[in-house]
Design an enzyme around this catalytic site. Structure first.
Site, mmCIF file in Angstrom:
data_model
loop_
_atom_site.group_PDB
_atom_site.id
_atom_site.type_symbol
_atom_site.label_atom_id
_atom_site.label_comp_id
_atom_site.label_asym_id
_atom_site.label_seq_id
_atom_site.Cartn_x
_atom_site.Cartn_y
_atom_site.Cartn_z
ATOM 1 N N ILE A 37 -2.095 0.781 3.341
ATOM 2 C CA ILE A 37 -1.404 2.171 3.837
ATOM 3 C C ILE A 37 -1.956 3.700 4.186
ATOM 4 O O ILE A 37 -2.211 4.088 5.166
ATOM 5 C CB ILE A 37 0.035 2.023 3.699
ATOM 6 C CG1 ILE A 37 1.102 1.223 4.387
ATOM 7 C CG2 ILE A 37 0.902 3.176 4.526
ATOM 8 C CD1 ILE A 37 2.558 0.921 3.567
ATOM 9 N N ALA A 38 -1.965 3.320 2.792
ATOM 10 C CA ALA A 38 -3.362 4.885 2.551
ATOM 11 C C ALA A 38 -4.203 4.576 1.620
ATOM 12 O O ALA A 38 -3.939 3.873 0.024
ATOM 13 C CB ALA A 38 -1.985 6.006 2.927
ATOM 14 N N GLY A 40 -5.865 6.922 -1.837
ATOM 15 C CA GLY A 40 -6.702 8.260 -2.286
ATOM 16 C C GLY A 40 -7.652 8.171 -3.617
ATOM 17 O O GLY A 40 -8.149 7.094 -4.208
ATOM 18 N N GLY A 41 -7.158 9.318 -4.467
ATOM 19 C CA GLY A 41 -8.135 9.072 -5.841
ATOM 20 C C GLY A 41 -8.171 7.950 -7.043
ATOM 21 O O GLY A 41 -8.993 7.818 -7.310
ATOM 22 N N MET A 42 -6.505 8.175 -6.958
ATOM 23 C CA MET A 42 -5.829 7.114 -8.003
ATOM 24 C C MET A 42 -5.913 6.219 -7.724
ATOM 25 O O MET A 42 -6.055 4.772 -8.540
ATOM 26 C CB MET A 42 -4.444 8.176 -8.403
ATOM 27 C CG MET A 42 -5.456 9.711 -9.253
ATOM 28 S SD MET A 42 -7.067 9.236 -10.306
ATOM 29 C CE MET A 42 -7.179 10.672 -11.376
ATOM 30 N N ALA A 43 -5.764 6.085 -6.174
ATOM 31 C CA ALA A 43 -4.933 4.484 -6.388
ATOM 32 C C ALA A 43 -4.796 4.059 -4.659
ATOM 33 O O ALA A 43 -5.262 5.223 -3.803
ATOM 34 C CB ALA A 43 -3.134 4.554 -6.776
ATOM 35 N N VAL A 45 -2.582 2.748 -1.190
ATOM 36 C CA VAL A 45 -0.752 2.111 -1.376
ATOM 37 C C VAL A 45 -0.638 0.632 -0.080
ATOM 38 O O VAL A 45 -1.822 1.438 0.956
ATOM 39 C CB VAL A 45 -0.279 3.154 -0.423
ATOM 40 C CG1 VAL A 45 1.473 2.875 -0.587
ATOM 41 C CG2 VAL A 45 -0.064 3.937 -1.397
ATOM 42 N N ASP A 154 3.967 16.029 -12.454
ATOM 43 C CA ASP A 154 3.823 16.646 -11.004
ATOM 44 C C ASP A 154 4.543 16.267 -9.448
ATOM 45 O O ASP A 154 4.617 16.113 -8.268
ATOM 46 C CB ASP A 154 2.602 15.366 -10.476
ATOM 47 C CG ASP A 154 1.464 16.094 -9.717
ATOM 48 O OD1 ASP A 154 1.055 17.375 -10.025
ATOM 49 O OD2 ASP A 154 0.926 14.859 -9.195
#
Length: 654
Positions: A37-38, A40-43, A45, A154
């Site tokens: 789905i997506a 990013g810098g950490m994970a 999905v 966060d």
């Protein structure tokens, strides 16, 4: 369909042109990954099917750099367990957590829809009423977490999901804490979160419920204005402004923004955490009040300030409770009653007029009651319990006493994360308002629970594992060493030793017996070998054989060296008789000694310490070879004995 997920770390929609090795894989034998789905810098999905429960889930898979950090993985698992216990309609539910090789993942509720960031990109800003209608469920979710002792850390639009059917969900509880604790802070992460970071997070790196309140206030400001309160060329400049500036009122950017929400934002984003609402639930109450008092039609004109209706709300928003409305109404009526109205300046004085002193007195009493009530509930009478968590107990006690509190030290409690002697919690909890000078009880940490290593010596490996597990520990590496006294396959010893107190995370290593192994007595003098074996419990017999080896030395043995044997077993030693030709060793025939060579007496070092024996032989001019026989600590045999030329190699067994 719009991208349904954005994570706390600026996840971006998937690039379908790039193959993902996880797509199509069955993760952990349970989750069939269907699409990404997506990322990013950490994970990243993924949309996945839980084949065990036949339901669609969202899998958040941490990047490999995080999964390789054991401290991050340990804290991530702990945080995931805490969040999984949090059940609230406005929190994205965490179903499961696990690892599959180098993949660390969360299994979560799949929420189709958009993030609040997507909405802001599309609409720039929201009307006051609509902004509050999004913030209220967000604060309800944060309030539930705060009541359970959790802090989000966060809060920002990327972590707020708006479902297709209009529900609001908060995601990523605990992930920021696990990342911070695992020393995974990166420049990209700071840029993504610094806009919502409270001053105490910037200066001291600490966060509590009031830090979430600050971030929620900043997010409300952004919803109302379409901008974050501080802009800068780099994260440090934004952080500086969080610490030194005051968040401006939304109405300074958008004139139609009502004063009620200026007050709400100002209260939530106060630089001093002690002046903010104590947690998200307190801010939620204020937000609900503000929503109730907003006019239905929020046109471009701002509501009048200083109204009777607005005054109690403003006081409430700033943390002071409003005066009771019945008292306000009664006092107003009495002070404006006709009996207290001044007579007209002109005209005759009414005969027989007397002031109603009872009403006057009652009005004065009620005014005093209102003032007294305001004082009783005012901040001047109450103080907030300071945040002492994590401090050394002695330091925390001095700090609390310095602030005027009476301090007691309670019974220490075990905790897997906090070191012994530090404050685990306080009663009342930190941030709670109490009467000045109230008593605070500090509960120190006793450190992790420690368990004594059970006695598993002489047990089989299976029984030892079961006993260690029953004690609450786990078994580590298993090794085997020879033993003359313990049967093969039984436990000789453990590491740490039996009775040692260790934490639950410590693994107990087992050392098993490999049984009795036949000692290697080759090249040993036959009489010494026979004596040694009898001492060890064997039944040796000797046969002689012609051989070029030194007469009287062992040239063969049965069973062979290191073969598994039992106590009392018969052993045959084959010893050399020497060659038939009457061969003699050079030093046994003085005529054969080379010119310049002299025979030197060989020191008898049997039964001496090995180091001393080597030192004595070398001092006499000989070379030394050492051979080890399991179970012997001192020198048990020596060959040759008698005399030999200097420089001859002498073999010793120990």
């Amino acid at each position: 369909m719009p991208c349904p997920w954005q994570t706390a770390r600026k996840l971006t929609p998937v690039d379908t042109t790039v193959a993902d090795p996880l797509v199509g894989r069955l993760l952990d034998g349970r989750y069939r990954v269907e699409s990404r789905i997506a990322r990013g810098g950490m994970a990243a999905v993924y949309l996945a099917l839980d084949i065990r429960l036949d339901r669609t889930v969202a899998l958040k898979v941490m990047h490999r750099s995080l999964a390789e950090d054991p401290d991050f993985v340990r804290r991530f698992i702990g945080e995931a367990k805490s969040v999984a216990s949090l059940s609230h309609p406005n929190v994205v539910h965490v179903f499961d957590q696990g690892t599959d090789g180098d993949h660390v993942y969360l299994s979560m509720e799949y929420v189709p829809g958009r993030t609040l960031r997507d909405v802001l990109r599309e609409r720039e800003r929201l009307p006051a009423r609509e902004a509050l209608e999004i913030m209220i469920p967000v604060l309800a979710a944060l309030g539930a977490a705060h009541q359970a002792g959790m802090v989000h850390r966060d809060v920002k639009p990327e972590n707020v999901l708006l479902t297709d059917d209009g529900r609001v969900k908060v995601v990523d509880f605990g992930l920021a804490r696990a990342i911070e604790a695992g020393n995974q802070t990166r420049t990209g992460v700071m840029i993504g979160t610094i806009a919502y970071m409270s001053p105490e997070q910037v200066t001291a790196g600490v966060a509590d419920a009031r830090s979430d309140v600050y971030a929620a206030g900043v997010m409300l400001f952004e919803l109302l204005t379409g901008h974050q309160p501080y802009q800068g060329d780099n994260p440090m400049s934004v952080a500086y402004r969080h610490v030194h500036d005051r968040v401006p009122p939304p109405s300074s950017l958008v004139r139609s923004s009502p004063p009620l929400l200026d007050t709400l934002v100002r209260s939530a984003t106060d630089r001093d955490p002690n002046h903010r609402p104590a947690d998200a639930t307190a801010l939620l109450v204020a937000a609900v009040d503000a929503h109730r008092m907003l006019p239905r039609d929020m046109g471009p004109q701002r509501p009048p300030t200083g109204s009777a209706a607005g005054a109690p709300l403003a006081a409430h928003q700033m943390g002071a409770p409003p005066a009771h409305p019945t008292l306000i109404h009664s006092a107003t009526e009495m002070l404006t009653a006709p009996a207290l109205a001044p007579p007209p300046e002109a005209g005759p004085k009414v005969a027989g007029f007397r002031p109603n002193w009872f009403i006057v007195a009652l009005a004065v009493v009620m005014i005093a009651a209102i003032a007294g009530t305001g004082w009783w509930f005012s901040e001047g009478r109450y103080s907030k319990v300071p945040d002492l968590l994590g401090m050394k107990t002695s330091v925390a006690k001095l700090e609390a006493e310095k602030q005027g509190f009476s301090v007691k030290i309670g019974q220490a409690e075990n905790d897997d994360k906090l070191a012994e002697g530090k404050v685990l919690r306080t009663d009342p909890e930190s941030g709670r308002e109490v009467v000045n000078g109230a008593s605070i009880t500090l509960i120190p940490s006793a450190g992790p629970v420690k368990i004594s290593v059970p006695n598993v010596v002489n047990l089989s490996e299976a029984d030892a594992r079961a006993k260690i597990s029953d004690a609450g520990l786990s078994t580590g590496a298993v090794s085997r060493v020879p033993s003359d006294t313990v049967q093969r396959g039984l436990v000789l010893r453990t590491s740490p030793q039996v009775g040692t107190k260790v934490t639950k995370s410590k693994r107990v290593e087992l050392v098993l017996s490999a049984g009795q192994l036949m000692p290697d007595v080759s090249e040993m003098q036959c009489d010494q070998a026979e004596a040694f074996l009898r001492q060890k419990g064997y039944n040796p017999t000797v046969v002689q054989q012609v051989d070029n080896a030194q007469p009287g030395t062992v040239i063969a043995q049965s069973p062979a060296a290191r073969a598994e044997v039992t106590a009392g077993q018969a052993v045959q030693l084959t010893c050399s008789k020497g060659p038939n030709t009457g061969f003699r060793w050079p030093w046994e025939n003085p005529d054969n000694v080379q010119p310049g060579q002299t025979l030197v007496a060989i020191p008898d070092v049997r039964f001496k310490n090995v180091a001393d024996a080597m030192r004595e032989l070398r001092a006499a001019g000989f070379r030394v070879r050492v051979r080890k026989i399991a179970g012997a600590g001192a020198v048990v045999a020596e060959n040759p004995l008698g005399q030999a030329p200097a420089g001859t190699r002498i073999t010793i067994w120990h």
